[in-house]
Scaffold this motif. Structure first.
Motif, PDB file in Angstrom:
ATOM      1  N   ASP A  77     -23.947 -22.104  52.803  1.00 42.62           N
ATOM      2  CA  ASP A  77     -22.903 -22.756  53.596  1.00 42.62           C
ATOM      3  C   ASP A  77     -23.457 -23.250  54.933  1.00 42.62           C
ATOM      4  N   GLU A  78     -24.277 -22.439  55.585  1.00 45.77           N
ATOM      5  CA  GLU A  78     -24.836 -22.838  56.872  1.00 45.77           C
ATOM      6  C   GLU A  78     -25.829 -23.982  56.742  1.00 45.77           C
TER       7      GLU A  78
ATOM      8  N   LEU B 120     -14.479 -19.591  53.937  1.00 44.22           N
ATOM      9  CA  LEU B 120     -14.666 -20.940  53.399  1.00 44.22           C
ATOM     10  C   LEU B 120     -13.432 -21.802  53.588  1.00 44.22           C
TER      11      LEU B 120
ATOM     12  N   ALA C 231     -21.838 -23.300  48.135  1.00 52.03           N
ATOM     13  CA  ALA C 231     -21.343 -22.004  48.595  1.00 52.03           C
ATOM     14  C   ALA C 231     -20.064 -21.634  47.861  1.00 52.03           C
ATOM     15  N   LEU C 232     -19.224 -22.617  47.624  1.00 53.36           N
ATOM     16  CA  LEU C 232     -17.967 -22.368  46.917  1.00 53.36           C
ATOM     17  C   LEU C 232     -18.232 -21.864  45.500  1.00 53.36           C
TER      18      LEU C 232
ATOM     19  N   ARG D 241     -23.711 -17.348  52.588  1.00 55.84           N
ATOM     20  CA  ARG D 241     -23.738 -17.767  53.976  1.00 55.84           C
ATOM     21  C   ARG D 241     -24.910 -18.698  54.255  1.00 55.84           C
TER      22      ARG D 241
ATOM     23  N   ARG E 183     -13.483 -22.699  57.461  1.00 54.61           N
ATOM     24  CA  ARG E 183     -14.659 -23.491  57.834  1.00 54.61           C
ATOM     25  C   ARG E 183     -14.943 -23.413  59.334  1.00 54.61           C
TER      26      ARG E 183
ATOM     27  N   GLY F 275     -25.184 -26.491  55.025  1.00 51.24           N
ATOM     28  CA  GLY F 275     -24.368 -27.686  54.845  1.00 51.24           C
ATOM     29  C   GLY F 275     -23.912 -27.934  53.418  1.00 51.24           C
ATOM     30  N   ASP F 276     -24.233 -27.039  52.486  1.00 54.35           N
ATOM     31  CA  ASP F 276     -23.841 -27.228  51.083  1.00 54.35           C
ATOM     32  C   ASP F 276     -22.565 -26.427  50.819  1.00 54.35           C
ATOM     33  N   TYR F 277     -21.431 -26.999  51.201  1.00 49.37           N
ATOM     34  CA  TYR F 277     -20.162 -26.285  51.036  1.00 49.37           C
ATOM     35  C   TYR F 277     -19.829 -26.069  49.575  1.00 49.37           C
ATOM     36  N   GLU F 278     -20.016 -27.095  48.750  1.00 47.36           N
ATOM     37  CA  GLU F 278     -19.683 -26.978  47.330  1.00 47.36           C
ATOM     38  C   GLU F 278     -20.548 -25.927  46.646  1.00 47.36           C
TER      39      GLU F 278
END
Length: 413
Positions: A331-332, A263, A339-340, A328, A266, A334-337
């Motif tokens: 995150d893939e 993460l 995933a975090l 994963r 990126r 497009g939702d980085y937050e």
């Protein structure tokens, strides 16, 4: 008769001296196994784990953003302090080992550089600068390329010394046993000769010398057999399991660090072939190693106290893998937050699963360490008192020989 008495006395003295010297050496080696080489090997493994855990904590704190959680920060600082303290203790206890000294030097040189890079990454992260991620990746590279390999080589060097001490303690006292058998046979022959020539059924002095020699010989054989048995138990019930559990815990720490760095980076860092994310691939390799080590640890566990925490660790490792797959996918998409949050969030996060795996492995390691210490302690205790006892009985046997021969000589006068 005087010549025969002198030979018998010499054999008894040689037996006592050989037993005292050989057993003292093996007793010292067994004591080193318990008090020096195995603790040093365990400390070397602890150095590796502390460094790997510090790297994991640094990445976790970075992901949390500018407001790094106090608990994560404290964990990182505790790991670094532990590694530094153990390095000082190892340097003072290596007895001039060139291999260990070289690795300790590398670790002492590289550790401040690593912590400096982590502090730069933390400072940039607080200011919201993308450069912080680069500093953290560089710190991780220094950790994986220099610090952890040096710590692994230190562990291997100290483990090799443990094997040497164990081999020295296990070696049969061949000289003592051979001299003891010869002395006992000579005493038996001397009494048979005495009986044939004098018709005296018993020579109290020679009989006492025979009893003393037989006692030392039986004590020597029995004590060394018990010592070897204790060392066998220490290896089978402790050392082998400790090695595998250390591998499992290191694998879990590597997996967690790579999961966090996936993460952080990126996708900016690829494998050598340029086809995959380096840290995602590293997570998969580390988890595969964790699974192999846990499977082997379960086979080696010989009681519920050792098997239960390994089973718990395996269960939570499976849960961790499932949660990571969800991370994963998030995150893939497009939702980085999102995933975090799944990585460093609450009880449903991968971090919580990792903590359960780590706690179970720590419990298993503590149990196996106790098993090793008890078994090796039995081996050391089996030899305690034998050198002094052999010397005392040899003196008693020598006095018996002299008394027995003098008594027959007196009859001729």
């Amino acid at each position: 008769m005087r010549a025969l008495g002198a030979v018998l006395a010499l054999l008894v003295v040689l037996f006592g001296a050989a037993t005292s010297l050989e057993v003292a050496g093996r007793s010292d080696a067994a004591d080193d196994v318990v008090g020096r080489s195995q603790p040093l090997s365990a400390d070397a493994a602890h150095i590796y784990r502390s460094l790997a855990d510090a790297d994991t904590a640094a990445a976790s704190g970075f992901l949390a953003g500018a407001q790094e959680p106090a608990g994560v920060r404290e964990r990182y600082e505790r790991d670094i302090a532990t590694a530094a303290r153990l390095l000082v203790e190892a340097a003072a206890s290596t007895d001039g080992s060139a291999a260990s000294t070289a690795e300790i030097t590398v670790l002492n040189e590289q550790l401040p550089r690593y912590t400096g890079l982590v502090e730069r990454a933390r400072a940039a992260n607080r200011q919201g600068l993308p450069l912080g991620g680069a500093y953290l990746r560089y710190a991780n590279q220094r950790m994986t390329a220099q610090l952890l390999p040096a710590a692994e080589r230190l562990y291997e060097a100290e483990t090799a010394r443990l094997a040497e001490d164990e081999a020295d303690a296990r070696a049969w006292p061949v000289l003592s046993l051979a001299v003891g058998v010869v002395a006992l046979a000579a005493l038996a022959w001397a009494q048979w000769r005495d009986f044939r020539r004098t018709n005296r059924l018993v020579n109290p002095g020679l009989l006492a010398a025979t009893a003393a020699t037989a006692a030392v010989l039986l004590w020597l054989a029995g004590a060394h057999t018990m010592a070897r048995s204790g060392l066998d138990d220490a290896r089978a019930r402790g050392q082998n399991s400790l090695k595998v559990l250390n591998e499992a815990r290191i694998g879990s720490l590597k997996a967690r660090a790579n999961e966090n760095l996936t993460l952080v980076a990126r996708g900016a860092v690829l494998t050598d072939d340029g086809k995959s994310d380096k840290y995602a691939a590293g997570y998969g390799e580390a988890m595969a190693g964790l699974d192999r080590a846990l499977a082997q640890a379960r086979r080696l566990a010989d009681d519920p106290a050792g098997e239960d925490p390994v089973r718990d660790a395996a269960g939570w490792a499976g849960e961790w893998r499932e949660r990571h797959a969800g991370v994963r996918r998030t995150d893939e998409a497009g939702d980085y937050e999102g995933a975090l949050r799944q990585v460093i969030g609450g009880e449903a996060s991968t971090g919580a699963a990792f903590d359960r795996v780590d706690a179970a492995l720590r419990k298993a390691l503590d149990h196996e360490q106790d098993e090793f210490t008890r078994a090796a302690g039995r081996a050391r205790d089996a030899l305690t008192g034998l050198p002094a006892g052999a010397a005392a009985l040899a003196v008693l046997g020598t006095v018996g020989v002299v008394t027995g021969v003098n008594r027959r000589l007196a009859e001729y006068r």
